[in-house]
Design a protein around this motif. Sequence first.
Motif, PDB file in Angstrom:
ATOM      1  N   HIS A 212     -97.378 -28.931  64.659  1.00 16.13           N
ATOM      2  CA  HIS A 212     -96.906 -28.458  65.965  1.00 16.13           C
ATOM      3  C   HIS A 212     -96.385 -29.671  66.738  1.00 16.13           C
ATOM      4  CE1 HIS A 212     -96.989 -26.776  70.022  1.00 16.13           C
ATOM      5  NE2 HIS A 212     -96.980 -25.589  69.443  1.00 16.13           N
ATOM      6  N   ARG A 216    -101.520 -31.356  67.828  1.00 10.81           N
ATOM      7  CA  ARG A 216    -102.912 -30.897  67.765  1.00 10.81           C
ATOM      8  C   ARG A 216    -103.163 -29.855  66.685  1.00 10.81           C
ATOM      9  NH1 ARG A 216    -102.229 -30.478  73.455  1.00 10.81           N
ATOM     10  NH2 ARG A 216    -102.511 -28.218  73.346  1.00 10.81           N
ATOM     11  N   TYR A 217    -102.087 -29.222  66.201  1.00 13.49           N
ATOM     12  CA  TYR A 217    -102.227 -28.170  65.202  1.00 13.49           C
ATOM     13  C   TYR A 217    -101.273 -28.431  64.041  1.00 13.49           C
ATOM     14  CZ  TYR A 217    -104.458 -26.006  69.219  1.00 13.49           C
ATOM     15  OH  TYR A 217    -105.268 -25.772  70.292  1.00 13.49           O
ATOM     16  N   SER A 232    -106.622 -27.141  63.185  1.00 13.08           N
ATOM     17  CA  SER A 232    -106.625 -28.038  64.325  1.00 13.08           C
ATOM     18  C   SER A 232    -106.778 -29.449  63.770  1.00 13.08           C
ATOM     19  CB  SER A 232    -107.763 -27.712  65.295  1.00 13.08           C
ATOM     20  OG  SER A 232    -109.021 -27.862  64.651  1.00 13.08           O
ATOM     21  N   ILE A 243    -108.703 -23.182  61.053  1.00 17.23           N
ATOM     22  CA  ILE A 243    -109.009 -22.197  62.095  1.00 17.23           C
ATOM     23  C   ILE A 243    -108.446 -20.806  61.789  1.00 17.23           C
ATOM     24  CG2 ILE A 243    -109.289 -23.902  63.927  1.00 17.23           C
ATOM     25  CD1 ILE A 243    -106.477 -23.295  64.879  1.00 17.23           C
ATOM     26  N   GLN A 244    -107.483 -20.722  60.870  1.00 18.52           N
ATOM     27  CA  GLN A 244    -106.980 -19.444  60.355  1.00 18.52           C
ATOM     28  C   GLN A 244    -106.571 -19.678  58.911  1.00 18.52           C
ATOM     29  OE1 GLN A 244    -103.832 -18.397  63.289  1.00 18.52           O
ATOM     30  NE2 GLN A 244    -104.679 -16.334  63.225  1.00 18.52           N
ATOM     31  N   GLY A 288     -99.842 -19.236  69.543  1.00 25.15           N
ATOM     32  CA  GLY A 288    -100.599 -19.157  70.785  1.00 25.15           C
ATOM     33  C   GLY A 288    -100.966 -20.525  71.317  1.00 25.15           C
ATOM     34  N   ALA A 289    -101.499 -20.548  72.532  1.00 21.51           N
ATOM     35  CA  ALA A 289    -101.925 -21.808  73.138  1.00 21.51           C
ATOM     36  C   ALA A 289    -103.032 -22.472  72.327  1.00 21.51           C
ATOM     37  CB  ALA A 289    -102.394 -21.557  74.566  1.00 21.51           C
ATOM     38  N   ASP A 290    -103.763 -21.662  71.542  1.00 21.99           N
ATOM     39  CA  ASP A 290    -104.837 -22.186  70.701  1.00 21.99           C
ATOM     40  C   ASP A 290    -104.343 -22.541  69.302  1.00 21.99           C
ATOM     41  OD1 ASP A 290    -104.320 -19.655  69.743  1.00 21.99           O
ATOM     42  OD2 ASP A 290    -106.389 -18.927  69.899  1.00 21.99           O
ATOM     43  N   GLY A 291    -103.022 -22.490  69.090  1.00 21.41           N
ATOM     44  CA  GLY A 291    -102.438 -22.826  67.801  1.00 21.41           C
ATOM     45  C   GLY A 291    -102.408 -21.686  66.806  1.00 21.41           C
ATOM     46  N   LYS A 292    -103.074 -20.583  67.104  1.00 21.22           N
ATOM     47  CA  LYS A 292    -103.160 -19.473  66.158  1.00 21.22           C
ATOM     48  C   LYS A 292    -101.867 -18.653  66.140  1.00 21.22           C
ATOM     49  CE  LYS A 292    -108.195 -19.126  66.221  1.00 21.22           C
ATOM     50  NZ  LYS A 292    -109.370 -18.249  66.451  1.00 21.22           N
TER      51      LYS A 292
END
Length: 360
Positions: A212, A216-217, A232, A243-244, A288-292
Motif C-alpha cells: 500500500h 503499513r499494509y 499488516s 490479517i486476511q 479499507g482504512a484498516d487495509g482489508k
Amino acid sequence: MAQSGSREIMYVGTYSVRSSEGIYVFSFDRQTGTMQPVQSVSNTKSPSFLALHPSGQFLYSVNEAADAGPTGAVSSYQVDRATGKLTYVNSQSSLGKGPCHISIDQTGKTAFVSNYGGGSLAVLPIKADGTLGAPTDSVQNAGTGPDPKRQEKAHVHSATIAPDNRFVYVADLGTDKLHIFAPDLKAGTVKPAQTPFVTVKPGSGPRHFTFHPNGRYAYLVEEMISSVAVFSRDAKTGALTLIQDGIPTLPQGFSGNNTSADIHIDPSGKFLYQSNRGANTLAIFSIGADGKLTKVADQPVEGKTPRNFLIDPKGDFVFVANQDTDNITIFRRDRQTGKMTYTGQSVSVPAPVCVIMARQ
C-alpha cells in the motif's frame, strides 16, 4: 521521462514465441488513449519481465528462456531519453534457471533477480553507467508444498522492495513462504530479517507482492488458489502479520481452471487489482482504512491469459498484457469507483508478459 507533448513511453516484455522479436517500445498518447510502436529490440531468450532504473536512463530484462544456458541471464539496456529507444549494454548470469522477475532498489545500485526454475534469489550490482556487474550474493531456497506437480521444490517468483528500501520480500510459490531479507546495498548482499519469513495457506502458491502507498499494509497473490492475502507490516522490523487470507478473486459462479498472476494498487491507495488467467478478468477490490479488502467488481480483460498489467502513474488508464491472444488491451479507470471501461483499443504484441511505463 521520455515524452513528446502528451506522449509517454512504454515497454513490453514478451516470451520468444509466435515471432516475438523481444522487447517492444511504444509511445502512449494520453489524450487519445492510443499506443503507437516506436521500436522492437531483438532478444530471443524470452525477455519476459522488465524493470526501469530509478533514473529512467536504463532498462533491465530477465532472459527466462530455458535454452539461455545452464543458468538464466539478465540484460541491461540504455534508454534514449528523447525517444525512449533502447540500446543493448550487457548481460550477466542470474545464477539460476528460469529467471522470471527483476526489481531495482531505489538507489539504483542493486538488482534482485528471482529464479523460478532454480528456486533462488540473485543479487547483482548496477554500476554508475548502468551496466550489470556479476552477482555478489545469492540465496538458494529449499522445501516443498502439498501440490506434487507445482510445489515439488522451491520456486522463487518475485522479490519486492519495501517503500523504505530497507527490506526485500521474496515470494516462493513452491514452499508457500514469503521470505524477508535485509539488504546491504553497499556490499551487495542480503541476510534474513529479524522475522525471516511468513507462511501462508498450504498449496496457495505465493507469486507477486505489492505494498500500500502508506507502507503499513501489503498484499500477496496466491496464484494456485486464485486468492489474495493481506498483511499488516511493522516498518521497524519488516515483519508481516496476516490479517486476511484466501480472499477469492474469481467471479462468482466461475468453475473453470484459473491461476492468478499480477497485483497492483492504484496511486490513491483506494483500490487493488489482481489478474486471473482462465477467468480472464481483473478482480477489483476497495481497500479499507484498516487495509482489508472488499470485492467491488470483476472486469473482463478482452483477451486470454492476462499476466501482468499496468495502472498508469496518474491512475487514469489500465493496460493488460494478454499472453495467449497476443494483445494489450487498454481501459479507462474511474478514480472514484475503481471500475474500468474498455476503450476498444487493442495493440498487437506476440505473447506479452510485462508492461511498464517510463517514470515522469
